[in-house]
Design an enzyme around this catalytic site. Structure first.
Site, mmCIF file in Angstrom:
data_model
loop_
_atom_site.group_PDB
_atom_site.id
_atom_site.type_symbol
_atom_site.label_atom_id
_atom_site.label_comp_id
_atom_site.label_asym_id
_atom_site.label_seq_id
_atom_site.Cartn_x
_atom_site.Cartn_y
_atom_site.Cartn_z
ATOM 1 N N GLU A 75 -19.246 -5.217 9.919
ATOM 2 C CA GLU A 75 -20.141 -4.436 10.780
ATOM 3 C C GLU A 75 -21.202 -5.292 11.470
ATOM 4 O OE1 GLU A 75 -18.268 -1.735 7.825
ATOM 5 O OE2 GLU A 75 -19.395 -3.614 7.641
ATOM 6 N N ARG A 83 -25.538 -1.577 7.219
ATOM 7 C CA ARG A 83 -25.221 -2.964 6.911
ATOM 8 C C ARG A 83 -25.568 -3.899 8.073
ATOM 9 N NH1 ARG A 83 -19.474 -3.299 4.026
ATOM 10 N NH2 ARG A 83 -20.652 -4.846 2.875
ATOM 11 N N LYS A 138 0.849 -1.184 0.000
ATOM 12 C CA LYS A 138 0.000 0.000 0.000
ATOM 13 C C LYS A 138 0.894 1.246 0.000
ATOM 14 C CE LYS A 138 -4.221 1.641 2.275
ATOM 15 N NZ LYS A 138 -5.227 1.275 3.282
#
Length: 575
Positions: free
Chosen positions: A319, A347, A241
């Protein structure tokens, strides 16, 4: 002329000789650093997938082949290679390029996948449909930045073995915002170190890798091998990253996951206020613990985690699990605070309803990025929670207007022991405190005008715009009162009584009109037979485009000028 100047479609990428690809990758990285640091957006994830995206567009033929991104914030390079480089000047600005894949922008974008862990389910359905139609189109799903930690991704993996020839490209950078946590992270680390028994093969998928995600030639070979298998396969690509940009590579916190636009206003944010206060609350109450779904830093929990590292639980991008795990913490006698973006709580609504509220558990949900969030667009506007959560039995929902009220309401929420609570606030600077004239019930009266002809119910941070509007209306000889309900669900009887004393009430809120406080207040007044006319002044129940928070609010009349216009119009209609 540069190589990038000649790229207007994936066909141009495929036409390049292999020897030119490293130079193209370097140009793309320079382009991203320049444009994204100027406009704001997701930088680190895209720097990490430059070679991978080039290889994908050389092996597969988009849009004939279906290319899906999960999460979509790593699709900037894909946008560049599909002819949208010139549009980056208006990245994430009103009317400009979306920060996520957008079918409205390009046939190369199939889904707007800005919520993680969904692409494999899309791929499963698309592959099944193509197989039934006898189509030779190939389906490729790129999964990265922690998206594979989500439960929905594993539901899809459980089914992909029967879907058809789906190529799952696992962009393994070991991170979501921060380093990825959990058993999956450990398994991928073992594979990177040479382990061979994979979970994917146990689920019936072939496995290719690990392959260096910054070696374009090696990536092309691996992708062609995977495509030739003609079955569901995982291609394990190991990437870094922030690759190629020293500030990102050296940023161990989040590898410059996202950057703000050049010249963006600073100042203390709502998130900063929450982060400082929850750390103080944690020092005073040893039963308070915090739960995050891979977003400890962005939701403001770093200070709490520094002081109480054993009392913060990062469950990854999951979540639903976060909410029910919090329910378990509450069942065992703790008071969990679940810090989550408003849009992501949607969600886990079933878990809020049936795993927390049904058991009357003391779980506090802190909803960051509530209301209009701005440049992240329709999938990230937190405009649904205040319309949906009021239907949850026993749940108390607060909307602070200023930093002092956020601290106050957060403490009130954590003190509740017989059911769930939620506190919502926007993505913006928190500004100065707004004093009240007096408190009535749980409500704060912010302005009391003699002979007021109307009442503005200012929900949360809309208080400043309402007070400015009240000043302008007073200057025009139209006095109005302003009240902040503080707790917007359930309705405070004191608010109903106060509203009933006015002939016109306008509830001003940055949430979807359907289910908003104004409608619930009108219903309550009708039950008691009050003649008051109540108007809901909120956002349309539509998916709103990206733009700054101020631009979006102004476009829908939710600024002081718009409020003045609406009040005068309503008074004229009913005069």
């Amino acid at each position: 002329m540069t190589l990038l100047d000649d790229i207007s479609s994936p066909a141009d990428v495929r036409a390049l000789p292999p020897a030119a690809l490293p130079a193209l990758a370097d140009e793309i990285r320079r382009f991203l650093v320049e444009r994204v640091t100027r406009a704001g957006g997701h930088l680190g994830p895209n720097l990490g997938v430059v070679e991978l995206t080039i290889a994908l567009h050389r092996v597969f033929d988009s849009p004939h082949d279906v290319l899906l991104w999960d999460t979509g914030h790593q699709a900037y390079v894909h946008k560049v290679l599909t002819g949208r480089a010139a549009d980056f000047a208006a990245l994430r600005r009103a009317g400009g390029l979306s920060g996520y894949p957008s079918a409205a922008e390009s046939p190369h974008d199939v889904i707007e996948n800005s919520h993680a862990s969904t692409a494999l389910s899309y791929a499963d359905g698309i592959a099944k449909a193509l197989r039934l139609k006898g189509s030779a189109r190939r389906v490729v799903a790129v999964v990265g930045d922690g998206a594979l930690t989500g439960g929905m991704a594993w539901e899809a993996l459980n089914n992909l073995a029967r879907s058809g020839p789906v190529v799952v490209v696992l962009n393994d950078n070991g991170r979501s915002y921060a380093p990825t946590t959990g058993g999956l992270a450990a398994h991928l680390a073992a594979l990177r170190s040479g382990g061979r028994a994979t979970l994917f093969e146990a689920l019936g998928l072939a496995y290719v890798g690990p392959v260096d995600g910054h070696d374009t030639a090696g990536l092309e070979d691996a992708l062609r091998t995977a495509a030739a298998l003609g079955r569901p396969v995982v291609v394990h690509c190991v990437t870094t990253k922030g690759k190629g940009h020293p500030p990102a590579e050296q940023d161990e916190a989040d590898r410059l996951h996202a950057v703000s636009a050049a010249g963006a206003n600073g100042g203390r944010t709502w998130t900063d206020v929450f982060g400082a206060e929850i750390a103080e609350i944690g020092a005073e109450h040893s039963d308070v613990v915090c739960v995050t779904a891979a977003m400890r830093g962005p939701t403001g929990l770093d200070a709490f985690a520094t002081r109480f590292p054993d009392r913060v639980f990062d469950v990854g991008i999951a979540e639903q699990h976060a909410v029910t795990s919090a329910a378990g913490l509450a069942l065992a006698g703790l008071h969990p605070v679940v810090a989550v973006y408003s849009t992501f709580l949607g969600r886990a609504f079933d878990q809020v309803l049936l795993d927390v509220a049904l058991h009357r558990l003391p779980v506090t949900f802190v909803l960051d990025r509530a209301g209009v969030t701005g440049p992240d667009g329709p999938s990230h506007h937190g405009m649904w929670d205040a319309s949906v959560l009021p239907v949850v039995p026993g749940l108390r929902l607060a909307a602070p207007r200023d930093p002092a009220r956020l601290r106050e309401l957060l403490r009130e929420a954590v003190a509740v022991a017989d059911g769930p609570t939620a506190v919502r606030y926007p993505k913006s600077a928190a500004g100065a405190d707004v004093p009240a004239v007096r408190r009535v019930g749980r409500c704060d009266v912010l302005r009391a005008a003699p002979d007021a002809v109307g009442l503005l119910v200012a929900v949360g941070p809309m208080a400043r715009a309402c007070l400015d509007a009240a000043d302008e209306l007073a200057a025009q000889g139209v006095p109005v009162d302003v009240v902040d309900p503080r707790w917007i669900a359930p309705l405070d009887p004191a608010l109903v009584k106060l509203a009933g004393a006015h002939r016109l009430v306008l509830a001003v809120e940055d949430t979807a009109t359907t289910g908003a406080l104004g409608g619930r207040l009108a219903q309550a007044l009708a039950v008691v037979g009050a003649p008051t006319r109540v108007g809901t002044f909120a956002l349309p129940t539509n998916f709103l485009p990206h733009g700054s928070r101020a631009e979006v609010l102004r476009a829908h009349g939710l600024d002081s000028a718009g409020i003045v216009t609406t009040v005068l119009k309503r008074l004229k209609e009913h005069s």
